[in-house]
Design an enzyme around this catalytic site. Structure first.
Site, mmCIF file in Angstrom:
data_model
loop_
_atom_site.group_PDB
_atom_site.id
_atom_site.type_symbol
_atom_site.label_atom_id
_atom_site.label_comp_id
_atom_site.label_asym_id
_atom_site.label_seq_id
_atom_site.Cartn_x
_atom_site.Cartn_y
_atom_site.Cartn_z
ATOM 1 N N HIS A 120 5.474 -4.560 4.904
ATOM 2 C CA HIS A 120 6.524 -4.326 3.908
ATOM 3 C C HIS A 120 7.932 -4.445 4.497
ATOM 4 O O HIS A 120 8.837 -4.976 3.845
ATOM 5 C CB HIS A 120 6.337 -2.934 3.290
ATOM 6 C CG HIS A 120 7.227 -2.674 2.118
ATOM 7 N ND1 HIS A 120 7.091 -3.322 0.904
ATOM 8 C CD2 HIS A 120 8.293 -1.851 1.965
ATOM 9 C CE1 HIS A 120 8.004 -2.900 0.061
ATOM 10 N NE2 HIS A 120 8.756 -2.010 0.682
ATOM 11 N N ASP A 160 0.869 -5.705 3.147
ATOM 12 C CA ASP A 160 2.138 -5.018 2.927
ATOM 13 C C ASP A 160 2.093 -3.574 3.440
ATOM 14 O O ASP A 160 3.038 -3.085 4.050
ATOM 15 C CB ASP A 160 2.470 -5.035 1.435
ATOM 16 C CG ASP A 160 3.818 -4.452 1.126
ATOM 17 O OD1 ASP A 160 4.798 -5.214 1.050
ATOM 18 O OD2 ASP A 160 3.914 -3.218 0.959
ATOM 19 N N SER A 166 11.621 -4.354 -2.809
ATOM 20 C CA SER A 166 10.944 -3.072 -2.971
ATOM 21 C C SER A 166 11.437 -2.389 -4.253
ATOM 22 O O SER A 166 11.446 -3.008 -5.311
ATOM 23 C CB SER A 166 11.169 -2.215 -1.718
ATOM 24 O OG SER A 166 10.281 -1.130 -1.672
#
Length: 288
Positions: free
Chosen positions: A269, A214, A98
Site C-alpha cells: 500500500h 496491498d 487511499s
C-alpha cells in the site's frame, strides 16, 4: 545553413512547448494520517517526465486532521476542485490515494458540472474497508469484529473511517448509521442520488488501481468496488448491485469504454505513490 539550423531549433522548441501544454493539470490528494509531503515522489516524477504539467498537491486535512468527518473533508475538497477546475477550462486530472481517492470521488460526485476528465483512484477503499491491518494503523486497540460498536454510532460517524467502515456481517447497522459511503454509493437513496451518478458519468475516464499484495485495503478488491458478502467471500464488482443496477454509473462508464481496471501484484500500500517503476507503469499511462 545557419537559417536552416535556426528554423530547426525553432521547430523543436515549438514542438517541446506544445507537448508540455498538452498535459492536463493534475490534482493530487494524499491518504490518511499523512499530508501533501507524502506525495512528493509522485509530484517529482510527473514534473520530471511530463515537463510543464501543473500539479496541485492538495495539503488539506494533514495528519490527524485526516480523521475528521468525511463529509466535512469532502466539502472542502469539492470547493478546491471547483476552484482549480475554473482555472483550467480545458479539463483536469484528479488522482486520489487511499482515503484521498474515496474523498476525491465523493467530491467529484458532488460537482455534477465538473470538468474532471480523468479520475485515478489509487488503492482506495471505494467499496469500504473491513480489516485489522488497516484498523490497527489508526486504532491499535480496536478489533475488526467489534469496531462496528464504535463506528456505527454518532461518535464514530465523526471520524472519516467510520464513514466508510463496511462490516459485511452488520449490513443492517451499516445502512442505518453510516452517513457517508452508503450515500455516495447510492445504497441509500437521497435527494442527491441522481446528481451523484451524473458526476461519475461525466468523467471521460475512470481508472481504478489496486492489487493483491496491498496489505492495507481490505479486501484489496475494494479498490475496484469488489467487496465481501456476509460469508466473507469477495464478490467482484461486476456481480455487485453497484454495477448491475448501475447505481452510480460504473456500468455506463464500462459500456462506453471509459472504465479502466488496473490490477498490479507485488505492490504494498505504501509503495503505490513512491516506487518509480510502479508510478510509471500504473499511473503515467493515464496522465495526458
Amino acid at each position: 545553413m545557419r537559417l536552416r539550423l535556426q528554423v530547426l531549433v525553432a521547430l523543436l522548441t515549438c514542438s517541446s512547448i506544445s507537448v508540455s501544454l498538452a498535459y492536463k493539470p493534475v490534482v493530487i490528494l494524499h491518504g490518511i494520517l499523512s499530508g501533501a509531503e507524502s506525495m512528493a515522489s509522485l509530484v517529482r516524477e510527473i514534473e520530471e517526465f511530463h515537463p510543464g504539467t501543473i500539479v496541485y498537491n492538495c495539503d488539506k486535512f494533514n495528519g490527524w486532521y485526516s480523521l475528521e468527518n468525511a463529509w466535512r473533508q469532502v466539502d472542502q475538497v469539492r470547493d478546491y476542485l471547483n476552484e482549480v477546475g475554473k482555472l483550467h477550462p480545458e479539463g483536469i486530472i484528479v488522482l486520489g490515494y487511499s482515503q484521498g481517492g474515496l474523498l476525491a470521488r465523493a467530491a467529484i460526485q458532488s460537482l455534477p458540472e465538473h470538468n474532471v476528465k480523468t479520475f485515478i483512484s489509487l488503492s482506495s477503499p471505494q467499496a469500504g474497508q473491513y480489516g485489522t491491518s488497516f484498523l490497527h494503523l489508526i486504532f491499535p486497540d480496536l478489533a475488526a469484529k467489534t469496531a462496528f460498536e464504535l463506528f456505527y454510532s454518532r461518535v464514530g460517524q465523526h471520524t472519516s473511517v467510520g464513514g466508510y467502515w463496511n462490516d459485511p456481517q452488520r449490513q443492517d447497522l451499516y445502512l442505518k448509521y453510516s452517513e457517508f459511503l452508503p450515500l455516495i454509493n447510492n445504497e441509500k437513496k437521497t435527494s442527491n442520488s441522481t446528481s451523484f451518478k451524473m458526476g461519475m458519468v461525466r468523467l471521460n475516464k475512470l481508472v481504478m488501481i489496486g492489487g493483491p499484495n496491498d496489505d492495507v485495503i481490505t479486501p484489496w478488491q475494494s479498490s475496484h468496488f469488489g467487496y465481501f458478502d456476509e460469508n466473507m467471500d469477495v464478490i467482484p464488482f461486476i456481480r455487485r448491485p453497484i454495477f448491475t443496477s448501475d447505481s452510480i454509473g460504473i456500468r455506463t462508464l464500462q459500456e462506453a469504454g471509459k472504465l479502466i481496471i488496473v490490477v498490479k501484484p507485488h505492490v504494498h500500500h505504501l509503495a503505490w505513490h513512491t516506487r518509480r517503476d510502479v508510478i510509471h507503469e500504473v499511473i503515467f499511462p493515464y496522465l495526458d
